[in-house]
Design an enzyme around this catalytic site. Structure first.
Site, PDB file in Angstrom:
ATOM      1  N   THR A  10       9.831   9.707  17.875  1.00 50.84           N
ATOM      2  CA  THR A  10       9.497   9.274  19.226  1.00 50.84           C
ATOM      3  C   THR A  10       9.384  10.466  20.159  1.00 50.84           C
ATOM      4  O   THR A  10       8.514  10.510  21.028  1.00 50.84           O
ATOM      5  CB  THR A  10      10.558   8.286  19.739  1.00 50.84           C
ATOM      6  OG1 THR A  10      10.593   7.144  18.871  1.00 50.84           O
ATOM      7  CG2 THR A  10      10.277   7.842  21.162  1.00 50.84           C
TER       8      THR A  10
ATOM      9  N   ASP B 190      17.239   8.921   9.253  1.00 49.13           N
ATOM     10  CA  ASP B 190      16.704  10.175   9.813  1.00 49.13           C
ATOM     11  C   ASP B 190      16.570  10.094  11.336  1.00 49.13           C
ATOM     12  O   ASP B 190      15.594  10.607  11.906  1.00 49.13           O
ATOM     13  CB  ASP B 190      15.358  10.521   9.185  1.00 49.13           C
ATOM     14  CG  ASP B 190      15.452  10.774   7.686  1.00 49.13           C
ATOM     15  OD1 ASP B 190      16.569  10.714   7.146  1.00 49.13           O
ATOM     16  OD2 ASP B 190      14.409  11.022   7.071  1.00 49.13           O
TER      17      ASP B 190
ATOM     18  N   ASP C 153      21.349   9.331   6.348  1.00 52.83           N
ATOM     19  CA  ASP C 153      20.942  10.711   6.655  1.00 52.83           C
ATOM     20  C   ASP C 153      20.554  10.855   8.126  1.00 52.83           C
ATOM     21  O   ASP C 153      19.580  11.540   8.465  1.00 52.83           O
ATOM     22  CB  ASP C 153      19.755  11.131   5.777  1.00 52.83           C
ATOM     23  CG  ASP C 153      20.030  10.954   4.299  1.00 52.83           C
ATOM     24  OD1 ASP C 153      21.206  11.005   3.898  1.00 52.83           O
ATOM     25  OD2 ASP C 153      19.064  10.768   3.536  1.00 52.83           O
TER      26      ASP C 153
ATOM     27  N   ARG D   3      25.477  14.150   2.485  1.00 52.44           N
ATOM     28  CA  ARG D   3      25.053  14.588   1.157  1.00 52.44           C
ATOM     29  C   ARG D   3      24.128  15.791   1.354  1.00 52.44           C
ATOM     30  O   ARG D   3      23.419  15.894   2.356  1.00 52.44           O
ATOM     31  CB  ARG D   3      24.327  13.466   0.412  1.00 52.44           C
ATOM     32  CG  ARG D   3      23.135  12.848   1.127  1.00 52.44           C
ATOM     33  CD  ARG D   3      22.553  11.718   0.307  1.00 52.44           C
ATOM     34  NE  ARG D   3      21.462  11.023   1.008  1.00 52.44           N
ATOM     35  CZ  ARG D   3      20.766  10.028   0.482  1.00 52.44           C
ATOM     36  NH1 ARG D   3      21.035   9.604  -0.742  1.00 52.44           N
ATOM     37  NH2 ARG D   3      19.789   9.432   1.158  1.00 52.44           N
TER      38      ARG D   3
ATOM     39  N   TRP E 116      21.076  18.278   1.292  1.00 53.90           N
ATOM     40  CA  TRP E 116      19.631  18.255   1.149  1.00 53.90           C
ATOM     41  C   TRP E 116      19.154  19.472   0.355  1.00 53.90           C
ATOM     42  O   TRP E 116      18.048  19.505  -0.180  1.00 53.90           O
ATOM     43  CB  TRP E 116      18.990  18.216   2.539  1.00 53.90           C
ATOM     44  CG  TRP E 116      17.555  17.815   2.560  1.00 53.90           C
ATOM     45  CD1 TRP E 116      16.718  17.637   1.500  1.00 53.90           C
ATOM     46  CD2 TRP E 116      16.768  17.531   3.725  1.00 53.90           C
ATOM     47  NE1 TRP E 116      15.459  17.277   1.914  1.00 53.90           N
ATOM     48  CE2 TRP E 116      15.467  17.200   3.276  1.00 53.90           C
ATOM     49  CE3 TRP E 116      17.042  17.533   5.094  1.00 53.90           C
ATOM     50  CZ2 TRP E 116      14.437  16.878   4.164  1.00 53.90           C
ATOM     51  CZ3 TRP E 116      16.019  17.215   5.966  1.00 53.90           C
ATOM     52  CH2 TRP E 116      14.741  16.881   5.509  1.00 53.90           C
TER      53      TRP E 116
END
Length: 219
Positions: free
Chosen positions: A43, A90, A111, A170, A172
């Site tokens: 956005t 995300d 995430d 976790r 990436w």
């Protein structure tokens, strides 16, 4: 409420974007990675350096069916005060650069604080919103590819609250780095805390080093 996508282009540095408060000034849209890719689904996208943002809510209302970013920061030396970020997967993407978040509210489940940035979060409230039909989520997914890379996420103070259950994060990348320091953990955090992201096929578990995690849990 403003229903639109906002992009500060890289050639416009030194911008101050000030709202009337995160409960009043709201920018919302419903794009997703399925349409334009994860990074461009945001956005709000801030590309240049030296940007200050305060008193605004950024929402991606797409839902829980894939990555959908509320805000994406690329520029170095970004400072964000008393802003809110709403999404599910995300939510807050820090793609690059150094950034400072203070007194912010960040909501999601999978995430939902992610990226390759070097970011410091001070006294931020992190709200996990697991849907009953979904599996346990992850607060962070930090990307750090090399052992000498300076990037990582540091959370000083603040709290992690919400519903259901969520892992702290976790990795990436093989050297992901996340620090929680004097952060309040509610019972929403799983006892295991961290997950090695076994579903990733491009790296083996043996390539990971332990995440640097310093935290005080107060259940």
């Amino acid at each position: 409420m403003y229903r639109e996508k906002v992009h500060i282009p890289i050639e416009k540095p030194c911008i101050i974007l000030k709202g009337s408060g995160s409960n009043t000034t709201i920018i919302a849209y419903n794009d997703s990675a399925n349409n334009v890719g994860t990074s461009d689904s945001a956005t709000f996208i801030s590309s240049p350096p030296n940007v200050v943002v305060s008193g605004i809510s950024f929402k991606n209302t797409y839902g829980s069916n894939g990555p959908a970013v509320a805000a994406n920061f690329y520029g170095d030396k970004s400072a964000i005060f008393e802003c809110s970020f709403f999404g599910y997967q995300d939510t807050l993407l820090i793609s690059s650069g150094r950034s400072y978040f203070k007194n912010c509210f960040i909501q999601g489940e999978v995430d939902f604080i992610c990226g390759e940035g070097q970011s410091y979060f001070e006294n931020c409230v992190i709200n996990a919103v697991q849907e009953k039909s979904k599996s346990i989520g992850f607060v962070t997914a930090q990307l750090r590819e090399k052992p000498n890379d300076p990037n990582g996420f540091v959370f000083k103070g603040g709290s992690i609250i919400g519903i259901g259950q969520v892992n702290l994060g976790r990795p990436w990348g093989p050297y992901s780095r996340v620090i929680f320091w004097e952060t309040y953990f509610s019972s929403v955090i799983t006892p295991e805390g961290w997950n090695l992201w076994h579903v990733r096929g491009d790296q083996k578990e043996s390539t990971y080093i332990p995440w640097h995690s310093l935290f005080r849990s107060m259940f």
